[in-house]
Design an enzyme around this catalytic site. Sequence first.
Site, PDB file in Angstrom:
ATOM      1  N   LYS A 194       9.407  -3.395  -4.054  1.00 36.84           N
ATOM      2  CA  LYS A 194       8.146  -3.208  -3.374  1.00 36.84           C
ATOM      3  C   LYS A 194       7.785  -1.967  -3.133  1.00 36.84           C
ATOM      4  O   LYS A 194       8.477  -1.070  -2.822  1.00 36.84           O
ATOM      5  CB  LYS A 194       8.509  -3.912  -1.763  1.00 36.84           C
ATOM      6  CG  LYS A 194       7.266  -3.792  -0.866  1.00 36.84           C
ATOM      7  CD  LYS A 194       7.739  -4.148   0.417  1.00 36.84           C
ATOM      8  CE  LYS A 194       6.480  -3.976   1.255  1.00 36.84           C
ATOM      9  NZ  LYS A 194       6.666  -4.560   2.826  1.00 36.84           N
ATOM     10  N   LYS A 247       5.956  -6.476  -5.721  1.00 35.04           N
ATOM     11  CA  LYS A 247       4.800  -6.352  -4.945  1.00 35.04           C
ATOM     12  C   LYS A 247       4.178  -4.970  -4.851  1.00 35.04           C
ATOM     13  O   LYS A 247       5.090  -3.943  -4.685  1.00 35.04           O
ATOM     14  CB  LYS A 247       5.457  -6.853  -3.415  1.00 35.04           C
ATOM     15  CG  LYS A 247       4.291  -6.653  -2.297  1.00 35.04           C
ATOM     16  CD  LYS A 247       4.774  -6.955  -0.999  1.00 35.04           C
ATOM     17  CE  LYS A 247       3.709  -6.587   0.028  1.00 35.04           C
ATOM     18  NZ  LYS A 247       4.139  -6.602   1.352  1.00 35.04           N
TER      19      LYS A 247
HETATM   20  C1  PBG Z   1       5.766  -5.942   5.967  1.00 33.24           C
HETATM   21  C2  PBG Z   1       4.958  -6.598   5.031  1.00 33.24           C
HETATM   22  C3  PBG Z   1       3.634  -5.781   4.507  1.00 33.24           C
HETATM   23  C4  PBG Z   1       3.143  -6.666   3.604  1.00 33.24           C
HETATM   24  C5  PBG Z   1       3.952  -7.800   3.452  1.00 33.24           C
HETATM   25  N1  PBG Z   1       5.287  -7.608   4.479  1.00 33.24           N
HETATM   26  C6  PBG Z   1       3.128  -4.640   4.833  1.00 33.24           C
HETATM   27  C7  PBG Z   1       3.627  -3.085   4.562  1.00 33.24           C
HETATM   28  O1  PBG Z   1       4.955  -3.121   4.030  1.00 33.24           O
HETATM   29  O2  PBG Z   1       3.236  -2.267   5.039  1.00 33.24           O
HETATM   30  C8  PBG Z   1       1.928  -6.468   2.853  1.00 33.24           C
HETATM   31  C9  PBG Z   1       1.266  -7.605   2.296  1.00 33.24           C
HETATM   32  C10 PBG Z   1      -0.470  -7.608   1.873  1.00 33.24           C
HETATM   33  O3  PBG Z   1      -0.714  -6.431   1.936  1.00 33.24           O
HETATM   34  O4  PBG Z   1      -0.823  -8.439   1.480  1.00 33.24           O
HETATM   35  N2  PBG Z   1       6.830  -5.347   5.595  1.00 33.24           N
END
Ligand code: PBG
Length: 323
Positions: A194, A247
């Site tokens: 991520k 992601k």
């Molecule tokens: C929470 C989380 C996030 C997303 C999914 N889970 C945001 C982040 O890490 O700031 C992002 C999902 C999206 O942008 O569609 N940790």
Amino acid sequence: MFPINRPRRLRQNEVIRRMVRETILTPDDFIYPVFVCEGAEVRKEISSMPGSYQESIDNLVENVREAHALGVPSVILFGIPDHKDAQGSEAYNDDGIVQRAIRAIKDAVPEMYVMTDVCLCEYTDHGHCGIISDGQILNDPTLELLAREAVSHAKAGADLVAPSDMMDGRVEAIREALDDEGYTDIPVMSYAAKYASAFYGPFREAAESTPQFGDRRSYQMDPANRIEAIKEVELDIMEGADIVMVKPALSYLDIISDIRETVDVPVAAYNVSGEYSMVKAAAQLDWVDGDRVMMEILTSIKRAGADLILTYHAKEAAKLLNG
Ligand code: PBG
């Protein structure tokens, strides 16, 4: 070589194009992310994500019912609690918003496969994914809270838990806690690679989870790194991850492809909020054909190697695929 070889022969009409198509998208590929909030009859469109809503449980259940009717097999729940504090205590409250939403969905649409996002950022008043001391996001003390959150989701009836916090060691902590409580059959899908991405902007409006200071670069990955993604994924698999996720998706197709070639577990990719919003905005301006761009993006994510795609487009894409 030309003139013997003419690749256009296999593009002459839709029948042969369909027969030689290499990547087939189906609604079975989709996991539909939804945002659940307190209250009744709430259905508030997220301004930067047209077609996505913050919904109270009653409306959420209807939304999930529609998704199920369209053949979307799974949803992933994000909670928006009324109360936030430094420890994110609503995250592991057995009567929290996500826990109640899980029970309501399982009551109304039992066949829907319910995943939950396991993270603290929606529940902490500072908006970070871990607990804080002296401006630092603490790794090890956060693990216990994440494990409690995962167990609480499983207890409420979640089919799978998906940690998105990027703390080191969370998959192992969650796996152990689930096993200790008897949830040995609940899989973990880790947000393994991520990245610290600006593509999450609209989500943070949707989930009300913008960090109140600093950013997430001390725990999420540097977008410039490719080899490190393999390390992250391998560590999570060693810790017990059943599915690994990349992601965001669209700017990270190379990472999806690398991971698909390296590991022997299913690979998921998250077509994140900013990727969705850009398509919606350009389509509203009539600058692109929104439906076609959406299908091309989803196909490209699958072609890169994703077995599962988390996407806000799930319902509309399923509708098109069903004809
Ligand atoms: C929470 C989380 C996030 C997303 C999914 N889970 C945001 C982040 O890490 O700031 C992002 C999902 C999206 O942008 O569609 N940790």
